[in-house]
Each structure stands twice: as structure tokens, then as C-alpha cells.
Design a protein around this motif. Structure first.
Motif, PDB file in Angstrom:
ATOM      1  N   ARG A 117      12.119  -0.151   2.051  1.00 29.97           N
ATOM      2  CA  ARG A 117      13.263  -0.597   2.845  1.00 29.97           C
ATOM      3  C   ARG A 117      13.120  -0.148   4.300  1.00 29.97           C
ATOM      4  NH1 ARG A 117      17.749   1.084  -1.695  1.00 29.97           N
ATOM      5  NH2 ARG A 117      17.672  -0.864  -2.905  1.00 29.97           N
ATOM      6  N   ARG A 118      12.676   1.079   4.487  1.00 27.37           N
ATOM      7  CA  ARG A 118      12.495   1.577   5.854  1.00 27.37           C
ATOM      8  C   ARG A 118      11.370   0.810   6.551  1.00 27.37           C
ATOM      9  NH1 ARG A 118      13.928   6.103   8.858  1.00 27.37           N
ATOM     10  NH2 ARG A 118      12.387   6.798  10.390  1.00 27.37           N
ATOM     11  N   PHE A 119      10.289   0.574   5.844  1.00 26.35           N
ATOM     12  CA  PHE A 119       9.174  -0.158   6.429  1.00 26.35           C
ATOM     13  C   PHE A 119       9.611  -1.574   6.812  1.00 26.35           C
ATOM     14  CE2 PHE A 119       5.682  -3.178   5.762  1.00 26.35           C
ATOM     15  CZ  PHE A 119       4.836  -2.773   6.801  1.00 26.35           C
ATOM     16  N   ALA A 120      10.376  -2.230   5.931  1.00 25.04           N
ATOM     17  CA  ALA A 120      10.846  -3.583   6.230  1.00 25.04           C
ATOM     18  C   ALA A 120      11.716  -3.592   7.480  1.00 25.04           C
ATOM     19  CB  ALA A 120      11.621  -4.149   5.041  1.00 25.04           C
ATOM     20  N   ALA A 121      12.576  -2.567   7.629  1.00 23.45           N
ATOM     21  CA  ALA A 121      13.428  -2.485   8.822  1.00 23.45           C
ATOM     22  C   ALA A 121      12.586  -2.301  10.082  1.00 23.45           C
ATOM     23  CB  ALA A 121      14.417  -1.329   8.671  1.00 23.45           C
ATOM     24  N   LEU A 122      11.539  -1.492   9.989  1.00 21.94           N
ATOM     25  CA  LEU A 122      10.633  -1.322  11.122  1.00 21.94           C
ATOM     26  C   LEU A 122       9.953  -2.640  11.477  1.00 21.94           C
ATOM     27  CD1 LEU A 122       9.014   2.087  10.103  1.00 21.94           C
ATOM     28  CD2 LEU A 122      10.331   1.685  12.200  1.00 21.94           C
ATOM     29  N   ALA A 123       9.513  -3.376  10.452  1.00 21.68           N
ATOM     30  CA  ALA A 123       8.840  -4.651  10.684  1.00 21.68           C
ATOM     31  C   ALA A 123       9.788  -5.644  11.341  1.00 21.68           C
ATOM     32  CB  ALA A 123       8.303  -5.204   9.371  1.00 21.68           C
ATOM     33  N   GLY A 176       0.788  -1.228   0.000  1.00 26.28           N
ATOM     34  CA  GLY A 176       0.000   0.000   0.000  1.00 26.28           C
ATOM     35  C   GLY A 176       0.819   1.276   0.000  1.00 26.28           C
ATOM     36  N   ILE A 177       2.146   1.158   0.000  1.00 21.54           N
ATOM     37  CA  ILE A 177       2.995   2.355   0.026  1.00 21.54           C
ATOM     38  C   ILE A 177       2.809   3.168  -1.252  1.00 21.54           C
ATOM     39  CG2 ILE A 177       5.394   3.171  -0.067  1.00 21.54           C
ATOM     40  CD1 ILE A 177       6.132   0.868   1.796  1.00 21.54           C
ATOM     41  N   GLN A 178       2.540   4.448  -1.087  1.00 18.85           N
ATOM     42  CA  GLN A 178       2.417   5.380  -2.207  1.00 18.85           C
ATOM     43  C   GLN A 178       3.595   6.351  -2.153  1.00 18.85           C
ATOM     44  OE1 GLN A 178      -0.033   5.162  -4.521  1.00 18.85           O
ATOM     45  NE2 GLN A 178      -0.907   3.408  -3.428  1.00 18.85           N
ATOM     46  N   ALA A 179       4.242   6.561  -3.277  1.00 13.51           N
ATOM     47  CA  ALA A 179       5.408   7.442  -3.324  1.00 13.51           C
ATOM     48  C   ALA A 179       5.446   8.139  -4.681  1.00 13.51           C
ATOM     49  CB  ALA A 179       6.687   6.633  -3.099  1.00 13.51           C
ATOM     50  N   PRO A 192      16.980   2.540   7.905  1.00 14.51           N
ATOM     51  CA  PRO A 192      17.387   3.160   6.635  1.00 14.51           C
ATOM     52  C   PRO A 192      16.827   4.578   6.551  1.00 14.51           C
ATOM     53  CG  PRO A 192      16.500   0.959   6.277  1.00 14.51           C
ATOM     54  CD  PRO A 192      16.201   1.316   7.705  1.00 14.51           C
ATOM     55  N   PRO A 193      17.356   5.405   5.646  1.00 16.21           N
ATOM     56  CA  PRO A 193      16.872   6.790   5.536  1.00 16.21           C
ATOM     57  C   PRO A 193      15.381   6.855   5.240  1.00 16.21           C
ATOM     58  CG  PRO A 193      18.894   6.484   4.282  1.00 16.21           C
ATOM     59  CD  PRO A 193      18.454   5.117   4.708  1.00 16.21           C
ATOM     60  N   ALA A 194      14.739   7.860   5.802  1.00 16.96           N
ATOM     61  CA  ALA A 194      13.314   8.073   5.530  1.00 16.96           C
ATOM     62  C   ALA A 194      13.136   8.564   4.099  1.00 16.96           C
ATOM     63  CB  ALA A 194      12.735   9.094   6.506  1.00 16.96           C
ATOM     64  N   ALA A 195      12.008   8.211   3.493  1.00 10.86           N
ATOM     65  CA  ALA A 195      11.698   8.646   2.129  1.00 10.86           C
ATOM     66  C   ALA A 195      10.547   9.632   2.166  1.00 10.86           C
ATOM     67  CB  ALA A 195      11.330   7.449   1.266  1.00 10.86           C
ATOM     68  N   ARG A 196      10.584  10.644   1.278  1.00  8.64           N
ATOM     69  CA  ARG A 196       9.484  11.585   1.172  1.00  8.64           C
ATOM     70  C   ARG A 196       8.360  10.916   0.386  1.00  8.64           C
ATOM     71  NH1 ARG A 196       9.222  16.831   2.066  1.00  8.64           N
ATOM     72  NH2 ARG A 196      11.498  16.971   2.195  1.00  8.64           N
ATOM     73  N   LEU A 197       7.184  10.834   0.994  1.00  8.66           N
ATOM     74  CA  LEU A 197       6.075  10.092   0.407  1.00  8.66           C
ATOM     75  C   LEU A 197       4.973  11.027  -0.058  1.00  8.66           C
ATOM     76  CD1 LEU A 197       5.791   7.190   3.013  1.00  8.66           C
ATOM     77  CD2 LEU A 197       7.100   7.264   0.900  1.00  8.66           C
TER      78      LEU A 197
END
Length: 209
Positions: free
Chosen positions: A179-185, A165-168, A199-204
Motif C-alpha cells: 500500500r505504501r509503495f503504491a502511494a509512492l508510485a 519483489g516486496i519481501q516482508a 500510508p504507514p510504513a511497514a517493517r520489512l
């Protein structure tokens, strides 16, 4: 005789080219519209007539299975390499991270992997194999005391659903966010969570429903 041979070779080459165009178009259309996309749209995208499409793939089930067979093999490799890792937690973490990245790069594959597509029995068997191997990896990680005891395969499905569901604003930003979401999981799944850097945050992009 040589002219006939050359003509047959040319026809076979055209048929191969048509088949590859159809598969490429199918992946793109399924990624954008989901597995319910009409076959006629795939034919238009591939710049072939419906008769050519159906000559290569008489049913949509066959097209879906063939279009994503290569992706499924990539999924196999990810899970099998994780299972082969002597450190089960590292193997588990790597599988989560790599599956999320594969998903972020190809949403059509994710739709096929997550669904029970009618008639795609070979694909269902492939999915069952991948999930079974991941379950074995999760058991090893639990036995090592690294994975929380209440983790279930449903949690993996939940991660993939959320990641899908990630929108970017761009494909690169979607991969970075994944990648950031996977690291959080992965951190949430630890038996004893720590403060490992993300990992670095991405602008969404915020997309209205």
C-alpha cells in the motif's frame, strides 16, 4: 435404482471436491514456486493421484487458466470501476492501489498475469483487455492534466514487477508495504506531485539473494 442414483451423486460430489482441491493446491504451489512448478507437486499437495489431476486438467495450460480465472475477473472489476470513475485521476490512482494489493495477496496470479504462458490464449486475451482498458483510463487522466505526459503502460508493468519483489515477515506486513509503495508510485505519476501523506510504513525483512 435409488442406490445407483445415490452412488452417482456421491461420485459427482467427489469429483467436484477433487477439482476444487486441485485448484486450491495449484494456486498455492504456483504462488510459492512459480508457473514452472511440476504437476506432480500439485497432485501431492491436493492429495490426489496424477491420473485424477490429468483427468480434470489434461494440460498445465488449462490448469493455469482455470486456477486464475477468478483472479482475472477481480482484475477486470478493478480496471473497469476505475475507467467508470468520472474523475480519471481518482480512477487511475485507485486502479494502481488495488492492483498492487491484489498482487501482494496472490503472487501466483501476478506470475500468470505478467507472463506469456504457452497456450494460455484465453488468459492472454484477458490480459490484453485489462491493459487496453487501463490505457484508456491513462489517456483520460493525461487529458485532464493530472497524469504526467510521459507515462506509458510499461510504467504500470514496472510498478507491478517492483511491487511483486516486496519481501516482508508476514502477509499482513507485505500488504501494508504494498500500500505504501503504491502511494509512492501514484505520487510519482502526478503531473504536479504534492506532499499528500503516505500510508504507514511497514517493517520489512531483508532477504539475501
Amino acid at each position: 435404482m435409488r442406490a445407483v442414483t445415490d452412488r452417482l451423486t456421491h461420485l459427482r460430489s467427489d469429483a467436484r471436491d477433487n477439482r476444487e482441491r486441485i485448484l486450491e493446491a495449484a494456486r498455492a504451489v504456483f504462488a510459492a514456486d512459480g508457473l514452472d512448478a511440476p504437476m506432480r507437486k500439485i497432485a501431492r499437495t491436493a492429495a490426489v493421484g496424477p491420473a485424477t489431476l490429468y483427468r480434470h486438467f489434461p494440460t498445465k495450460q488449462e490448469l493455469v487458466t482455470e486456477a486464475f480465472s477468478e483472479r482475472m475477473r477481480a482484475c477486470y472489476v478493478v480496471v473497469d470501476e476505475g475507467l467508470a470513475d468520472p474523475d480519471p485521476w481518482r480512477g487511475f490512482s485507485t486502479v494502481i492501489e488495488r492492483l498492487c494489493e491484489l498482487q501482494s495477496r496472490d503472487r501466483g496470479f501476478t506470475a500468470a498475469f505478467m507472463s506469456s504462458y504457452p497456450g494460455a490464449m484465453d488468459f492472454a486475451a484477458d490480459r490484453g483487455h485489462a491493459l487496453g482498458s487501463f490505457a484508456a483510463l491513462a489517456r483520460r487522466a493525461k487529458e485532464a492534466g493530472r497524469l504526467r505526459a510521459d507515462f506509458t503502460l510499461d510504467d504500470l508493468i514496472l510498478v507491478l514487477m517492483a511491487n511483486g519483489g516486496i519481501q516482508a515477515p508476514s502477509p499482513a506486513a507485505r500488504v501494508a508495504a504494498s500500500r505504501r509503495f503504491a502511494a509512492l508510485a501514484v505520487q510519482a505519476f502526478r503531473a504536479s506531485p504534492d506532499a499528500a501523506p503516505l500510508p504507514p510504513a511497514a517493517r520489512l525483512a531483508f532477504v539475501a539473494a
